[in-house]
Design an enzyme around this catalytic site. Structure first.
Site, short mmCIF file in Angstrom:
data_model
loop_
_atom_site.label_atom_id
_atom_site.label_comp_id
_atom_site.label_asym_id
_atom_site.label_seq_id
_atom_site.Cartn_x
_atom_site.Cartn_y
_atom_site.Cartn_z
N GLY A 112 0.86 -1.09 0.10
CA GLY A 112 0.04 0.12 -0.02
C GLY A 112 0.86 1.18 -0.05
N GLU A 164 15.86 -8.17 5.58
CA GLU A 164 15.04 -8.03 6.88
C GLU A 164 16.02 -6.82 7.56
OE1 GLU A 164 14.68 -11.68 9.11
OE2 GLU A 164 13.52 -12.27 7.61
N ASP A 185 8.58 5.59 7.95
CA ASP A 185 7.77 5.08 9.13
C ASP A 185 6.43 5.85 9.36
OD1 ASP A 185 8.35 2.88 10.80
OD2 ASP A 185 7.63 4.38 12.42
N PHE A 207 -5.18 0.19 2.90
CA PHE A 207 -4.68 -0.84 3.70
C PHE A 207 -4.76 -0.30 5.00
CE2 PHE A 207 -0.74 1.42 4.79
CZ PHE A 207 -0.65 2.60 3.78
N GLY A 208 -4.19 -1.31 5.88
CA GLY A 208 -4.11 -1.02 7.52
C GLY A 208 -5.38 -0.28 8.11
N ASP A 219 -6.85 2.10 7.32
CA ASP A 219 -7.79 3.11 6.27
C ASP A 219 -9.19 2.99 6.76
OD1 ASP A 219 -5.69 4.46 5.30
OD2 ASP A 219 -5.62 3.08 3.35
N HIS A 263 -0.99 11.93 5.13
CA HIS A 263 0.11 12.16 5.83
C HIS A 263 1.45 11.77 5.00
CE1 HIS A 263 -1.30 8.28 6.15
NE2 HIS A 263 -0.23 7.63 6.77
P1 ITT Z 1 7.39 -0.97 6.19
O1 ITT Z 1 7.97 -2.24 5.62
O2 ITT Z 1 7.60 0.14 5.46
O3 ITT Z 1 8.05 -0.96 7.62
P2 ITT Z 1 5.07 -1.32 7.62
O4 ITT Z 1 3.42 -1.67 7.22
O5 ITT Z 1 5.56 -2.15 8.60
O6 ITT Z 1 6.04 -1.25 6.51
P3 ITT Z 1 5.44 0.84 9.67
O7 ITT Z 1 6.45 0.23 10.33
O8 ITT Z 1 5.71 2.06 9.19
O9 ITT Z 1 4.92 0.17 8.16
O10 ITT Z 1 4.05 0.76 10.32
C1 ITT Z 1 2.78 1.68 9.99
C2 ITT Z 1 1.62 0.82 10.48
O11 ITT Z 1 0.67 1.77 10.34
C3 ITT Z 1 1.30 -0.07 9.71
O12 ITT Z 1 0.68 -1.34 10.20
C4 ITT Z 1 0.49 0.41 8.53
O13 ITT Z 1 -0.57 -0.52 7.88
C5 ITT Z 1 -0.25 1.63 9.24
N1 ITT Z 1 -0.40 2.77 8.24
C6 ITT Z 1 0.62 3.73 8.11
N2 ITT Z 1 -0.14 4.48 7.20
C7 ITT Z 1 -1.11 4.20 7.04
C8 ITT Z 1 -1.90 4.69 5.94
O14 ITT Z 1 -1.70 5.63 5.12
N3 ITT Z 1 -3.18 4.12 5.77
C9 ITT Z 1 -3.57 2.99 6.66
N4 ITT Z 1 -2.61 2.32 7.60
C10 ITT Z 1 -1.54 3.03 7.78
#
Ligand code: ITT
Length: 198
Positions: free
Chosen positions: A11, A38, A76, A150-151, A153, A184
């Site tokens: 995403g 990793e 991050d 994703f996440g 959202d 953001h």
């Molecule tokens: P990396 O490999 O880039 O670290 P990650 O998904 O583990 O990917 P982070 O450690 O930065 O990313 O953790 C951010 C968390 O917040 C992650 O669970 C994302 O799904 C969520 N998140 C960040 N930005 C978001 C967005 O724009 N919309 C929804 N969820 C978001």
């Protein structure tokens, strides 16, 4: 220009492609032997510290494979809920993995629903580091809505911004082209693009 994005999150990758492609960047996921490298995500209090650590580990990996002059992006981000003291914040990925959006809604209960998404991005241009950060204020809704994004959202509605409104829709209910009016991540990446001009 080729730009490697060191992320395991598809995403984030898609949003970075949207933000950087119009400026001539070919954004691809940074893989070594076909796998996301990793890295250790340190336990830090701020997104900035985690982003700095991701970048220094990424540059070391670029050096290891003899590509230290390539451009590299890391980022991050997280969801910060005001009434929960900023939780899940820097632990957003872990919390999403363990309890999901459903778990967040349970914890929220009757708490005030103000929250923000925040992002801290770092860009290595082969010589030096560019930084950008962004905040997207909004509210947590009381049910999971939408299949886009994703996440977190599907539980987040952004506050109106610069005349734009999702009219109460979550980021999960709008296309990426709408999300990026508020996002953001887009603000953080725009900050990086701006730093090229200065
Ligand atoms: P990396 O490999 O880039 O670290 P990650 O998904 O583990 O990917 P982070 O450690 O930065 O990313 O953790 C951010 C968390 O917040 C992650 O669970 C994302 O799904 C969520 N998140 C960040 N930005 C978001 C967005 O724009 N919309 C929804 N969820 C978001």
């Amino acid at each position: 220009m080729q730009l490697w994005f060191m992320t395991g999150n598809k995403g984030k990758l898609l949003e970075a492609k949207h933000a950087f492609s119009p400026f001539g960047f070919n954004v691809e996921q940074f893989l070594i032997d076909g796998k996301v490298p990793e890295i250790i995500e340190p336990q830090c209090d701020t997104l900035d510290e985690v982003a700095d650590s991701k970048l220094s580990q990424g540059i070391k990996l670029l050096k290891k494979i003899g590509r230290e002059n390539d451009a590299l992006l890391v980022e991050d981000s997280g969801l910060f809920i005001d009434s929960l003291g900023g939780f899940p914040g820097v632990y957003s990925a872990y919390v999403l993995d363990k309890i999901g959006c459903e778990g967040i809604l349970k914890i929220m209960g009757k708490n005030i629903r103000k929250a923000s998404f925040q992002a801290s991005a770092r860009f290595w241009d082969g010589q030096k580091v560019h930084k950008g950060s962004g905040i997207c204020p909004g509210t947590i809704v009381d049910s999971i809505r939408g299949n886009f994004g994703f996440g977190y959202d599907p539980i987040f509605v952004p506050s109106d911004y610069l005349g734009f409104s999702t009219e109460g829709l979550t980021f999960g209910e709008v296309e990426i082209s709408i999300k990026e009016k508020f996002s953001h991540r887009k603000k953080a990446l725009d900050g990086i693009l701006l730093s090229f001009k200065n």
